[in-house]
Scaffold this motif. Structure first.
Motif, mmCIF file in Angstrom:
data_model
loop_
_atom_site.group_PDB
_atom_site.id
_atom_site.type_symbol
_atom_site.label_atom_id
_atom_site.label_comp_id
_atom_site.label_asym_id
_atom_site.label_seq_id
_atom_site.Cartn_x
_atom_site.Cartn_y
_atom_site.Cartn_z
ATOM 1 N N GLY A 112 21.701 77.104 127.932
ATOM 2 C CA GLY A 112 20.361 76.871 127.785
ATOM 3 C C GLY A 112 20.183 74.998 127.760
ATOM 4 O O GLY A 112 21.094 74.646 127.661
ATOM 5 N N GLY A 113 18.957 74.693 127.828
ATOM 6 C CA GLY A 113 19.106 73.077 127.669
ATOM 7 C C GLY A 113 17.783 72.672 127.058
ATOM 8 O O GLY A 113 17.235 73.264 126.432
ATOM 9 N N GLY A 114 17.448 71.339 127.555
ATOM 10 C CA GLY A 114 17.799 70.785 128.764
ATOM 11 C C GLY A 114 17.850 71.488 130.042
ATOM 12 O O GLY A 114 17.123 72.460 130.354
ATOM 13 N N THR A 115 18.518 70.839 131.006
ATOM 14 C CA THR A 115 18.622 71.466 132.483
ATOM 15 C C THR A 115 20.228 72.049 132.660
ATOM 16 O O THR A 115 20.729 71.054 133.340
ATOM 17 C CB THR A 115 18.127 70.574 133.491
ATOM 18 N N PRO A 116 20.575 73.347 132.390
ATOM 19 C CA PRO A 116 22.046 73.568 132.807
ATOM 20 C C PRO A 116 22.317 73.469 134.260
ATOM 21 O O PRO A 116 23.582 73.277 134.594
ATOM 22 C CB PRO A 116 21.857 74.835 132.284
ATOM 23 N N PHE B 120 20.934 67.636 128.972
ATOM 24 C CA PHE B 120 20.657 66.461 130.093
ATOM 25 C C PHE B 120 19.455 67.052 130.794
ATOM 26 O O PHE B 120 19.386 68.266 131.197
ATOM 27 C CB PHE B 120 21.906 66.574 131.088
ATOM 28 N N CYS B 121 18.749 66.082 131.100
ATOM 29 C CA CYS B 121 17.561 66.496 131.976
ATOM 30 C C CYS B 121 17.310 65.308 132.974
ATOM 31 O O CYS B 121 17.644 64.042 132.747
ATOM 32 C CB CYS B 121 16.234 66.674 131.220
ATOM 33 N N ARG B 122 16.607 65.286 134.112
ATOM 34 C CA ARG B 122 16.286 64.312 134.923
ATOM 35 C C ARG B 122 15.131 63.437 134.285
ATOM 36 O O ARG B 122 15.228 62.136 134.444
ATOM 37 C CB ARG B 122 16.018 64.927 136.380
ATOM 38 N N GLN B 123 14.319 64.135 133.821
ATOM 39 C CA GLN B 123 13.062 63.447 133.134
ATOM 40 C C GLN B 123 12.522 64.078 132.107
ATOM 41 O O GLN B 123 12.643 65.443 132.061
ATOM 42 C CB GLN B 123 12.016 62.973 134.155
ATOM 43 N N ARG B 124 11.756 63.510 131.227
ATOM 44 C CA ARG B 124 11.620 64.176 130.054
ATOM 45 C C ARG B 124 10.042 64.622 130.031
ATOM 46 O O ARG B 124 9.255 64.006 130.362
ATOM 47 C CB ARG B 124 11.664 63.613 128.701
ATOM 48 N N CYS B 125 9.809 65.892 129.897
ATOM 49 C CA CYS B 125 8.489 66.478 130.238
ATOM 50 C C CYS B 125 7.545 65.913 128.957
ATOM 51 O O CYS B 125 7.910 65.732 127.999
ATOM 52 C CB CYS B 125 8.350 68.011 130.186
ATOM 53 N N SER B 126 6.246 66.036 129.157
ATOM 54 C CA SER B 126 5.365 65.129 128.402
ATOM 55 C C SER B 126 5.374 65.877 126.834
ATOM 56 O O SER B 126 4.697 65.358 125.902
ATOM 57 C CB SER B 126 4.056 64.864 128.609
ATOM 58 N N TYR B 127 5.702 67.210 126.830
ATOM 59 C CA TYR B 127 5.359 68.097 125.695
ATOM 60 C C TYR B 127 6.738 68.330 124.874
ATOM 61 O O TYR B 127 6.783 69.138 123.958
ATOM 62 C CB TYR B 127 4.684 69.571 126.170
ATOM 63 N N CYS B 128 7.949 67.822 125.437
ATOM 64 C CA CYS B 128 9.202 68.242 125.228
ATOM 65 C C CYS B 128 9.792 67.849 124.042
ATOM 66 O O CYS B 128 9.779 66.423 124.116
ATOM 67 C CB CYS B 128 10.229 68.331 126.212
ATOM 68 N N ASP B 129 10.074 68.311 122.696
ATOM 69 C CA ASP B 129 10.815 67.837 121.745
ATOM 70 C C ASP B 129 12.258 68.615 121.749
ATOM 71 O O ASP B 129 12.705 68.566 120.694
ATOM 72 C CB ASP B 129 10.193 67.872 120.448
ATOM 73 N N PHE B 130 12.601 68.977 122.810
ATOM 74 C CA PHE B 130 14.005 69.698 122.773
ATOM 75 C C PHE B 130 15.259 68.696 122.572
ATOM 76 O O PHE B 130 14.974 67.626 122.849
ATOM 77 C CB PHE B 130 14.339 70.701 124.101
ATOM 78 N N ASN B 131 16.313 69.038 122.541
ATOM 79 C CA ASN B 131 17.493 68.247 121.995
ATOM 80 C C ASN B 131 17.872 68.156 123.705
ATOM 81 O O ASN B 131 18.963 68.604 124.024
ATOM 82 C CB ASN B 131 18.486 68.923 121.330
ATOM 83 N N THR B 132 17.396 67.166 124.293
ATOM 84 C CA THR B 132 17.864 66.840 125.606
ATOM 85 C C THR B 132 17.570 65.330 126.051
ATOM 86 O O THR B 132 16.795 64.752 125.206
ATOM 87 C CB THR B 132 16.853 67.658 126.757
ATOM 88 N N TYR B 133 18.317 64.538 126.964
ATOM 89 C CA TYR B 133 18.327 63.428 127.136
ATOM 90 C C TYR B 133 18.417 62.983 128.582
ATOM 91 O O TYR B 133 18.816 64.062 129.475
ATOM 92 C CB TYR B 133 19.827 62.572 126.483
ATOM 93 N N ALA C 96 17.311 77.053 135.025
ATOM 94 C CA ALA C 96 17.335 76.060 136.047
ATOM 95 C C ALA C 96 16.239 75.453 136.226
ATOM 96 O O ALA C 96 14.804 76.273 136.097
ATOM 97 C CB ALA C 96 17.874 76.940 137.165
ATOM 98 N N ASN C 97 16.019 74.471 136.786
ATOM 99 C CA ASN C 97 14.558 73.967 137.130
ATOM 100 C C ASN C 97 14.226 73.702 138.590
ATOM 101 O O ASN C 97 15.421 73.435 139.196
ATOM 102 C CB ASN C 97 14.382 72.433 136.462
ATOM 103 N N PRO C 98 13.283 74.240 138.998
ATOM 104 C CA PRO C 98 12.783 74.271 140.601
ATOM 105 C C PRO C 98 13.197 72.815 140.946
ATOM 106 O O PRO C 98 12.854 71.918 140.234
ATOM 107 C CB PRO C 98 11.550 74.411 140.403
ATOM 108 N N GLY D 70 4.230 66.472 133.008
ATOM 109 C CA GLY D 70 5.318 65.618 133.280
ATOM 110 C C GLY D 70 6.568 66.480 134.008
ATOM 111 O O GLY D 70 7.632 66.090 133.782
ATOM 112 N N ARG D 71 6.110 67.537 134.742
ATOM 113 C CA ARG D 71 7.253 68.131 135.242
ATOM 114 C C ARG D 71 7.598 67.795 136.671
ATOM 115 O O ARG D 71 6.763 66.658 137.243
ATOM 116 C CB ARG D 71 6.775 69.735 135.661
ATOM 117 N N ALA D 72 9.021 67.884 136.784
ATOM 118 C CA ALA D 72 9.450 66.950 137.990
ATOM 119 C C ALA D 72 9.499 67.821 139.335
ATOM 120 O O ALA D 72 10.250 67.267 140.244
ATOM 121 C CB ALA D 72 11.026 66.493 137.517
HETATM 122 S S1 SF4 Z 1 12.996 70.239 131.658
HETATM 123 FE FE1 SF4 Z 1 12.850 71.607 129.814
HETATM 124 S S2 SF4 Z 1 14.319 70.592 128.490
HETATM 125 FE FE2 SF4 Z 1 14.111 69.238 130.000
HETATM 126 S S3 SF4 Z 1 12.480 67.704 129.088
HETATM 127 FE FE3 SF4 Z 1 11.310 69.580 130.292
HETATM 128 S S4 SF4 Z 1 11.035 70.707 129.095
HETATM 129 FE FE4 SF4 Z 1 12.535 69.466 127.957
#
Ligand code: SF4
Length: 408
Positions: free
Chosen positions: A63-67, A12-25, A98-100, A135-137
């Motif tokens: 790991g994530g996503g954003t645990p 799970f993430c709040r928003q998707r970063c512009s470079y990210c292809d991880f398995n997150t939603y 964790a994300n800031p 695209g960082r939040a």
């Molecule tokens: S925070 Fe990490 S996992 Fe989530 S969208 Fe950004 S790069 Fe992808």
């Protein structure tokens, strides 16, 4: 019985970063509670499939996503399932990515009390323009606040992730990020060179000319500049992309790089244990459904693992780690095991690959298997021998992909 590293994926993430292809939603927050219940159930199911008692676990990595989007209560549910299913070492390293902007002192104090003892913050850059491009939040002030909150909550083991090799990023720009990050005085820093992945916004921007392709020579200069700055600040460069203060190497990731066994649980996670490599169903809703159906005794879904009834004497389908959410698995053959050993262990810069251990494990010397390749790579000054060890050279560190594909 082997001791395992345990990876738990939180998609799970709040928003998707512009470079990210991880398995997150970013649109599945309604699934979060059901996902936590499913992950706890999968942990119980896998633990119960071991023969001869609870398997030992010496590291846990969220790991994530954003645990850090999980609540302390949700993390407690998962961790108590892990402690019930596995013999978790009391001194286990337990890391949470964790994300800031997603954490404060109260949250971090609560998860520290649950046993989480290492945090990995996705900082990426100190420069506002670069954070916007990625695209960082969050901004860099949020990263500084997160580190301060972690210290106030009692964490003494912090990692920061940074990205270099960005489109239009000069060595001086990169140095500004390093200069801003080093005073935070953390224990570990991971540096990743940007790769533009298919299907990401960044790839679209590259194709339509909005951004320029990153420059490989500049990225090489940035990598060297980081190496100098981090060495001067007292960090040891122990893995191609990772620097640590003495004794603060990431114990979980060392398991991957030493090609030791690990369990991956949660949507899309990969594992390597019991002579098998496997991965779990990638889509979180399908993952939750698989686990729920298994709990309800439904075993005959198309593609379900294991199928019902269990075939007699089918070791692949009856062996630990048995997860009903596994999408695919294969037995690791001898050639694959040798190749994996070379590629993972060479990532460790001082430790490298032990030629004696390789021969002991496979009954054949490394030179018998890869002699021509090693000679060629030594001629190009990408590999070197030091006693029993085979190591990347300084030049080989940045060109490691050129080295590794020759062992595949
Ligand atoms: S925070 Fe990490 S996992 Fe989530 S969208 Fe950004 S790069 Fe992808």
């Amino acid at each position: 019985m082997d001791a395992y590293a345990l990876y738990l994926h939180i998609p799970f993430c709040r928003q998707r970063c512009s470079y990210c292809d991880f398995n997150t939603y970013t649109t599945l927050s309604d699934l979060q509670a059901a996902y936590v219940a499913a992950l706890a159930a999968e942990i119980r199911q896998v633990g119960a499939s071991a023969v001869g008692g609870r398997p030992a676990v010496h590291t846990i990595f969220f790991g994530g996503g954003t645990p850090s989007l999980l609540t302390p209560a949700q993390l407690a549910t998962i961790l108590s399932a892990a402690h019930a299913a596995f013999a978790v070492d009391p001194a286990a390293e337990i890391t949470l990515e964790a994300n800031p902007g997603t954490v404060d002192v109260a949250y971090l104090t609560a998860i520290r009390a649950l046993g989480v003892n290492r945090l990995s913050f996705g900082v990426q850059s100190a420069l506002p323009g670069e954070l916007a491009l990625l695209g960082r939040a969050h901004d860099f002030a949020a990263a500084v606040a997160a580190v301060e909150a972690a210290r106030a909550a009692g964490f003494d083991n912090l990692n920061l992730d940074l990205i270099y090799g960005l489109p239009g990023q000069s060595v001086a720009d990169w140095q500004r990020t390093l200069d801003a990050v080093l005073p935070l005085n953390v224990e570990h820093i991971s540096l990743y060179c940007l790769t533009i992945e298919p299907g990401t916004p960044m790839q679209r921007w590259l194709h339509n000319g909005t951004i320029l392709a990153p420059d490989a020579d500049t990225a090489a200069d940035q990598y060297e500049a980081a190496g100098r700055a981090l060495a001067a600040a007292g960090f040891q460069h122990y893995e191609i992309s990772n620097w640590a203060r003495p004794g603060r190497e990431c114990r979980h990731n060392l398991v991957y790089w030493r090609n030791e066994p690990y369990l991956g649980l949660g949507a899309g996670a990969h594992g390597s244990a019991g002579g098998y490599r496997y991965h779990v169903v990638r889509q979180p809703r399908a993952y939750v459904k698989r686990i729920r159906n298994y709990e309800l005794g439904i075993r005959n879904e198309a593609g379900a693992f294991p199928p019902a009834p269990l075939p007699p004497r089918s070791p692949a389908l009856n062996a630990f780690p048995l997860s009903p959410a596994v999408a695919d698995y294969h037995r690791v053959g001898r050639d694959e095991a040798m190749s994996d050993t070379a590629i993972t262990q060479l990532r460790l810069l001082d430790e490298g690959l032990s030629l004696g251990a390789f021969a002991g494990r496979f009954g054949q010397s490394f030179d018998e298997v890869y002699g021509d390749t090693v000679s060629q790579l030594q001629t190009w000054e990408l590999l070197q021998r030091r006693g029993d060890r085979l190591l990347l050279t300084e030049k080989g560190r940045f060109l490691s992909n050129q080295v590794f594909y020759r062992f595949v």
